[in-house]
Enzyme design. Structure first.
Site, PDB file in Angstrom:
ATOM      1  N   LYS A 177      16.309  -5.745   4.419  1.00  0.00           N
ATOM      2  CA  LYS A 177      16.511  -4.680   5.516  1.00  0.00           C
ATOM      3  C   LYS A 177      17.832  -4.697   6.223  1.00  0.00           C
ATOM      4  O   LYS A 177      18.484  -3.693   6.790  1.00  0.00           O
ATOM      5  CB  LYS A 177      15.352  -4.957   6.673  1.00  0.00           C
ATOM      6  CG  LYS A 177      13.973  -4.319   6.109  1.00  0.00           C
ATOM      7  CD  LYS A 177      13.013  -4.532   7.234  1.00  0.00           C
ATOM      8  CE  LYS A 177      11.718  -3.918   6.694  1.00  0.00           C
ATOM      9  NZ  LYS A 177      10.442  -3.949   7.897  1.00  0.00           N
ATOM     10  N   GLY A 183      -1.087  -4.664  10.311  1.00  0.00           N
ATOM     11  CA  GLY A 183      -0.127  -3.725  10.284  1.00  0.00           C
ATOM     12  C   GLY A 183      -0.343  -2.637   9.425  1.00  0.00           C
ATOM     13  O   GLY A 183       0.670  -1.858   9.502  1.00  0.00           O
ATOM     14  N   THR A 205       1.796  -7.683  12.396  1.00  0.00           N
ATOM     15  CA  THR A 205       2.376  -6.490  11.351  1.00  0.00           C
ATOM     16  C   THR A 205       2.094  -6.706  10.076  1.00  0.00           C
ATOM     17  O   THR A 205       2.035  -6.027   9.049  1.00  0.00           O
ATOM     18  CB  THR A 205       3.947  -6.648  11.340  1.00  0.00           C
ATOM     19  OG1 THR A 205       4.300  -8.060  11.179  1.00  0.00           O
ATOM     20  CG2 THR A 205       4.557  -6.366  12.952  1.00  0.00           C
ATOM     21  N   ALA A 229      11.756  -5.929  10.839  1.00  0.00           N
ATOM     22  CA  ALA A 229      10.582  -5.457  11.525  1.00  0.00           C
ATOM     23  C   ALA A 229      10.730  -5.700  13.128  1.00  0.00           C
ATOM     24  O   ALA A 229      10.609  -4.920  13.962  1.00  0.00           O
ATOM     25  CB  ALA A 229       9.547  -5.722  10.870  1.00  0.00           C
ATOM     26  N   TYR A 284      -0.243  -6.753   6.763  1.00  0.00           N
ATOM     27  CA  TYR A 284      -1.554  -6.057   6.508  1.00  0.00           C
ATOM     28  C   TYR A 284      -2.091  -6.546   5.136  1.00  0.00           C
ATOM     29  O   TYR A 284      -3.066  -5.722   4.708  1.00  0.00           O
ATOM     30  CB  TYR A 284      -1.307  -4.314   6.346  1.00  0.00           C
ATOM     31  CG  TYR A 284      -0.375  -4.030   5.540  1.00  0.00           C
ATOM     32  CD1 TYR A 284      -0.782  -3.627   4.184  1.00  0.00           C
ATOM     33  CD2 TYR A 284       1.062  -3.840   5.720  1.00  0.00           C
ATOM     34  CE1 TYR A 284       0.039  -3.193   3.268  1.00  0.00           C
ATOM     35  CE2 TYR A 284       1.827  -3.325   4.838  1.00  0.00           C
ATOM     36  CZ  TYR A 284       1.305  -3.174   3.529  1.00  0.00           C
ATOM     37  OH  TYR A 284       2.202  -2.597   2.705  1.00  0.00           O
ATOM     38  N   ASP A 312      10.308   1.590  11.437  1.00  0.00           N
ATOM     39  CA  ASP A 312       9.451   0.526  11.723  1.00  0.00           C
ATOM     40  C   ASP A 312       8.936   0.540  13.082  1.00  0.00           C
ATOM     41  O   ASP A 312       7.789   0.581  13.456  1.00  0.00           O
ATOM     42  CB  ASP A 312       9.724  -0.884  11.380  1.00  0.00           C
ATOM     43  CG  ASP A 312       9.691  -1.095   9.923  1.00  0.00           C
ATOM     44  OD1 ASP A 312       8.941  -0.735   9.185  1.00  0.00           O
ATOM     45  OD2 ASP A 312      10.572  -1.953   9.435  1.00  0.00           O
ATOM     46  N   MET A 328       0.855  -1.500   0.019  1.00  0.00           N
ATOM     47  CA  MET A 328       0.044   0.106   0.020  1.00  0.00           C
ATOM     48  C   MET A 328       0.823   1.214  -0.100  1.00  0.00           C
ATOM     49  O   MET A 328       0.138   2.414  -0.325  1.00  0.00           O
ATOM     50  CB  MET A 328      -0.928   0.053   1.218  1.00  0.00           C
ATOM     51  CG  MET A 328      -1.994  -1.022   1.160  1.00  0.00           C
ATOM     52  SD  MET A 328      -3.232  -0.850   0.082  1.00  0.00           S
ATOM     53  CE  MET A 328      -4.151   0.579   0.565  1.00  0.00           C
ATOM     54  N   GLY A 347      13.638 -10.369  12.697  1.00  0.00           N
ATOM     55  CA  GLY A 347      13.952  -9.840  11.253  1.00  0.00           C
ATOM     56  C   GLY A 347      14.125  -8.366  11.478  1.00  0.00           C
ATOM     57  O   GLY A 347      14.323  -7.866  12.725  1.00  0.00           O
TER      58      GLY A 347
END
Length: 292
Positions: free
Chosen positions: A73, A258, A234, A137, A236, A109, A23, A135
């Site tokens: 990340k 999330g 988390t 997040a 979504y 985050d 999104m 990880g």
């Protein structure tokens, strides 16, 4: 969108895999349009293998920056010039800012996680949290929650490539914050059940629940949850994950996906790129009303 794009439009990216469900392009492009900013935000499917070339493209194309998501990340860090202190402490980056070819990595985050709970009137400070996942997040959430005042944290992780990072996270929290952290094996189901029973919030920061694992959840038994527990996933996409369905079956009153975290972490990144505040209420209406 077409009316805004011209020869002066500045590009911002999102590099992750998979990412077509994101999104973030909707969020940022609507925010740019609302404020009359000549930026465009696009999603690019980038794996660990293609990440080095993708990061170099930020410099080559003079992009303003990029968001970074799974599985990149942590892998992105050696490819950057500088790290924000929080990103360095966490060991993960979700936002890159390009200042004349100098790439600086940030993490938003954890800020997004805490702010999204505050937006819902949920205060987890002074309480115990169960956190699944270590990880990018998960690490950001762990560090920010501990810094903001969560007093006890039980981190659950599988014995896989991220186990050493989970150990690092626990040591970091115990050394650098006032939060008492412990590490647990996610495979130990009895331990997980007991810890959830003794906690204020259960947070899943793994990829379980999103494609291709959208039909899976780490907690399958509604009896593990009680009504006054806070359950936060988390993920979504889908909007209602398998974990959320289990929590709803248990009658849990506060169940979140999330989306709010994604919105607030995006607002923090937006300000890093543009120097301006995202019109959060306007964007929240678009994101939450969009059922696609």
């Amino acid at each position: 969108m077409t009316e805004r794009i011209d020869g002066h439009t500045i590009l911002i990216g999102l590099m992750a895999y998979p990412i077509r469900h994101s999104m973030s392009p909707t969020m940022h492009n609507n925010a740019f349009a609302k404020l009359g900013l000549n930026y465009a935000y696009l999603a690019f499917e980038v794996t660990n293998d293609t990440l080095p070339a993708a990061i170099q493209s930020i410099r080559t194309l003079d992009m303003r920056g990029s968001n970074i998501s799974m599985p990149n990340k942590q892998k992105v860090i050696p490819l950057l010039d500088k790290l924000d202190p929080a990103a360095e402490m966490i060991g993960a980056v979700n936002t890159i800012v390009n200042d004349d070819g100098i790439l600086t990595g940030y993490t938003t985050d954890g800020i997004g996680f805490m702010k999204s709970l505050d937006d819902e009137g949920i205060n987890i400070r002074g309480h115990k949290m169960i956190l699944a996942g270590a990880g990018g997040a998960g690490t950001a959430i762990a560090v920010q929650a501990a810094l903001d005042g969560v007093t006890e944290m039980s981190i659950f992780n599988q014995h896989d490539d991220s186990w050493e990072n989970a150990k690092r996270n626990v040591a970091l929290l115990n050394e650098k914050t006032n939060c008492k952290a412990t590490l647990h094996e996610l495979e130990n189901r009895d331990d997980l059940k007991a810890e959830i029973a003794d906690s204020f919030i259960y947070t899943d920061a793994t990829g379980v629940g999103m494609k291709p694992l959208e039909d899976e959840t780490l907690v399958t038994d509604p009896s593990w949850f009680r009504k006054d527990l806070v359950v936060f996933d988390t993920v979504y996409a889908p909007r209602t994950t398998k974990l959320m369905k289990v929590a709803e079956q248990a009658g849990v009153e506060h169940v979140f996906n999330g989306l709010g975290m994604m919105l607030e972490q995006g607002a923090a990144a937006f300000k890093l790129w543009t120097g301006k505040e995202m019109p959060v209420d306007y964007i929240r209406q678009i994101l939450f009303d969009d059922k696609h």
